[in-house]
Design a protein around this motif. Structure first.
Motif, PDB file in Angstrom:
ATOM      1  N   GLU A 225      -2.654   7.333   6.200  1.00 47.80           N
ATOM      2  CA  GLU A 225      -1.283   6.968   6.549  1.00 47.80           C
ATOM      3  C   GLU A 225      -1.032   5.528   6.118  1.00 47.80           C
ATOM      4  OE1 GLU A 225       0.838   8.903   8.373  1.00 47.80           O
ATOM      5  OE2 GLU A 225      -0.612  10.505   8.718  1.00 47.80           O
ATOM      6  N   PRO A 226       0.233   5.184   5.872  1.00 49.18           N
ATOM      7  CA  PRO A 226       0.547   3.755   5.739  1.00 49.18           C
ATOM      8  C   PRO A 226       0.228   3.058   7.070  1.00 49.18           C
ATOM      9  CG  PRO A 226       2.426   5.128   5.109  1.00 49.18           C
ATOM     10  CD  PRO A 226       1.405   6.032   5.719  1.00 49.18           C
ATOM     11  N   GLU A 227      -0.041   1.780   7.024  1.00 51.98           N
ATOM     12  CA  GLU A 227      -0.351   1.051   8.256  1.00 51.98           C
ATOM     13  C   GLU A 227       0.825   1.044   9.224  1.00 51.98           C
ATOM     14  OE1 GLU A 227      -3.632  -2.174   6.994  1.00 51.98           O
ATOM     15  OE2 GLU A 227      -1.663  -2.462   6.062  1.00 51.98           O
ATOM     16  N   ASN A 228       2.042   1.036   8.664  1.00 54.27           N
ATOM     17  CA  ASN A 228       3.267   1.059   9.462  1.00 54.27           C
ATOM     18  C   ASN A 228       4.419   1.400   8.507  1.00 54.27           C
ATOM     19  OD1 ASN A 228       4.010  -1.447   8.132  1.00 54.27           O
ATOM     20  ND2 ASN A 228       2.610  -2.456   9.556  1.00 54.27           N
ATOM     21  N   GLU A 229       5.631   1.541   9.026  1.00 53.77           N
ATOM     22  CA  GLU A 229       6.769   1.895   8.174  1.00 53.77           C
ATOM     23  C   GLU A 229       7.016   0.856   7.089  1.00 53.77           C
ATOM     24  OE1 GLU A 229      10.455   3.265   9.864  1.00 53.77           O
ATOM     25  OE2 GLU A 229       9.376   4.169  11.549  1.00 53.77           O
ATOM     26  N   ALA A 230       6.835  -0.412   7.430  1.00 51.08           N
ATOM     27  CA  ALA A 230       7.050  -1.480   6.447  1.00 51.08           C
ATOM     28  C   ALA A 230       6.032  -1.417   5.312  1.00 51.08           C
ATOM     29  CB  ALA A 230       6.997  -2.846   7.130  1.00 51.08           C
ATOM     30  N   GLY A 231       4.906  -0.762   5.548  1.00 50.60           N
ATOM     31  CA  GLY A 231       3.855  -0.675   4.543  1.00 50.60           C
ATOM     32  C   GLY A 231       3.936   0.552   3.649  1.00 50.60           C
ATOM     33  N   GLN A 232       5.008   1.342   3.743  1.00 52.90           N
ATOM     34  CA  GLN A 232       5.112   2.580   2.968  1.00 52.90           C
ATOM     35  C   GLN A 232       5.053   2.322   1.464  1.00 52.90           C
ATOM     36  OE1 GLN A 232       5.504   5.966   4.332  1.00 52.90           O
ATOM     37  NE2 GLN A 232       4.787   6.328   2.244  1.00 52.90           N
ATOM     38  N   ALA A 233       5.791   1.318   0.976  1.00 54.23           N
ATOM     39  CA  ALA A 233       5.820   1.052  -0.472  1.00 54.23           C
ATOM     40  C   ALA A 233       4.441   0.642  -0.975  1.00 54.23           C
ATOM     41  CB  ALA A 233       6.857  -0.019  -0.801  1.00 54.23           C
ATOM     42  N   ALA A 234       3.735  -0.185  -0.212  1.00 52.11           N
ATOM     43  CA  ALA A 234       2.386  -0.606  -0.607  1.00 52.11           C
ATOM     44  C   ALA A 234       1.442   0.594  -0.611  1.00 52.11           C
ATOM     45  CB  ALA A 234       1.873  -1.696   0.332  1.00 52.11           C
ATOM     46  N   PHE A 235       1.551   1.448   0.398  1.00 51.87           N
ATOM     47  CA  PHE A 235       0.727   2.667   0.474  1.00 51.87           C
ATOM     48  C   PHE A 235       0.998   3.556  -0.731  1.00 51.87           C
ATOM     49  CE2 PHE A 235       0.373   7.139   1.752  1.00 51.87           C
ATOM     50  CZ  PHE A 235      -0.925   7.192   2.223  1.00 51.87           C
ATOM     51  N   ASP A 236       2.278   3.764  -1.035  1.00 52.50           N
ATOM     52  CA  ASP A 236       2.642   4.602  -2.175  1.00 52.50           C
ATOM     53  C   ASP A 236       2.071   4.051  -3.483  1.00 52.50           C
ATOM     54  OD1 ASP A 236       4.080   6.182  -0.414  1.00 52.50           O
ATOM     55  OD2 ASP A 236       6.043   5.481  -1.094  1.00 52.50           O
ATOM     56  N   GLU A 237       2.200   2.741  -3.683  1.00 55.08           N
ATOM     57  CA  GLU A 237       1.715   2.121  -4.918  1.00 55.08           C
ATOM     58  C   GLU A 237       0.204   2.210  -5.033  1.00 55.08           C
ATOM     59  OE1 GLU A 237       1.722  -2.172  -7.287  1.00 55.08           O
ATOM     60  OE2 GLU A 237       2.588  -2.062  -5.273  1.00 55.08           O
ATOM     61  N   TRP A 238      -0.504   1.801  -3.979  1.00 57.60           N
ATOM     62  CA  TRP A 238      -1.958   1.711  -4.071  1.00 57.60           C
ATOM     63  C   TRP A 238      -2.627   3.083  -3.917  1.00 57.60           C
ATOM     64  CZ3 TRP A 238      -6.286   2.724  -1.130  1.00 57.60           C
ATOM     65  CH2 TRP A 238      -7.477   2.210  -1.638  1.00 57.60           C
ATOM     66  N   PHE A 239      -2.276   3.812  -2.865  1.00 55.65           N
ATOM     67  CA  PHE A 239      -2.981   5.059  -2.567  1.00 55.65           C
ATOM     68  C   PHE A 239      -2.481   6.218  -3.434  1.00 55.65           C
ATOM     69  CE2 PHE A 239      -3.702   8.940   0.009  1.00 55.65           C
ATOM     70  CZ  PHE A 239      -5.086   8.902   0.016  1.00 55.65           C
ATOM     71  N   ILE A 240      -1.193   6.509  -3.362  1.00 59.35           N
ATOM     72  CA  ILE A 240      -0.665   7.685  -4.054  1.00 59.35           C
ATOM     73  C   ILE A 240      -0.643   7.492  -5.569  1.00 59.35           C
ATOM     74  CG2 ILE A 240       1.379   9.145  -4.346  1.00 59.35           C
ATOM     75  CD1 ILE A 240       1.872   8.744  -1.325  1.00 59.35           C
ATOM     76  N   ASP A 241      -0.155   6.337  -6.021  1.00 59.62           N
ATOM     77  CA  ASP A 241       0.001   6.121  -7.464  1.00 59.62           C
ATOM     78  C   ASP A 241      -1.276   5.690  -8.172  1.00 59.62           C
ATOM     79  OD1 ASP A 241       2.667   6.769  -7.095  1.00 59.62           O
ATOM     80  OD2 ASP A 241       3.350   4.691  -7.099  1.00 59.62           O
TER      81      ASP A 241
END
Length: 127
Positions: free
Chosen positions: A11-27
């Motif tokens: 999961e992203p660490e929090n809602e504010a971290g969604q873009a960072a999660f998407d970039e690093w983990f998913i992409d």
């Protein structure tokens, strides 16, 4: 050769971290890990709805299909692969993104190796 599935509940660490999660983990991370020797493929799915009325434990689930004699061997190869800064051309970008973001921008709700016991194709299988 035996096949294993490495599953990660992330999961992203929090809602504010969604873009960072998407970039690093998913992409980046799924592709980076899928390049590991013995890995067949890496996939990530996003939860779109519950099944039955059971709580879902993770919004994202990653699957890595792996061929190895044992899960211990698969784990060893993966750990060596992830520690090598020159393992594949995309590794540098992946590590630079993690450094820019201050580490892995996610929390892990669970992860483990599962050995394939049976495999059945349904009517929609292509093959």
């Amino acid at each position: 050769m035996p096949q294993f599935m490495l599953i990660g509940l992330c999961e992203p660490e929090n809602e504010a971290g969604q873009a960072a999660f998407d970039e690093w983990f998913i992409d980046q991370h799924i592709e980076d890990t899928a390049h590991c020797p013995n890995f067949i493929r890496g996939r990530v799915f996003e939860l779109k709805g519950p099944h039955l009325d059971i709580d879902c434990v993770s919004k994202y689930i990653s699957f890595y299909e792996v061929e190895a004699d044992t899960y211990e061997e698969a784990e060893r190869v993966l750990n060596e692969w992830q520690a090598d800064p020159d393992a594949w051309p995309g590794r540098k970008r992946h590590w630079e993104t993690a450094a820019r973001l201050g580490g892995m921008p996610m929390k892990i709700g669970g992860s483990g190796w599962y050995e394939l016991l049976r495999d059945y194709d349904g009517p929609a299988a292509k093959g």
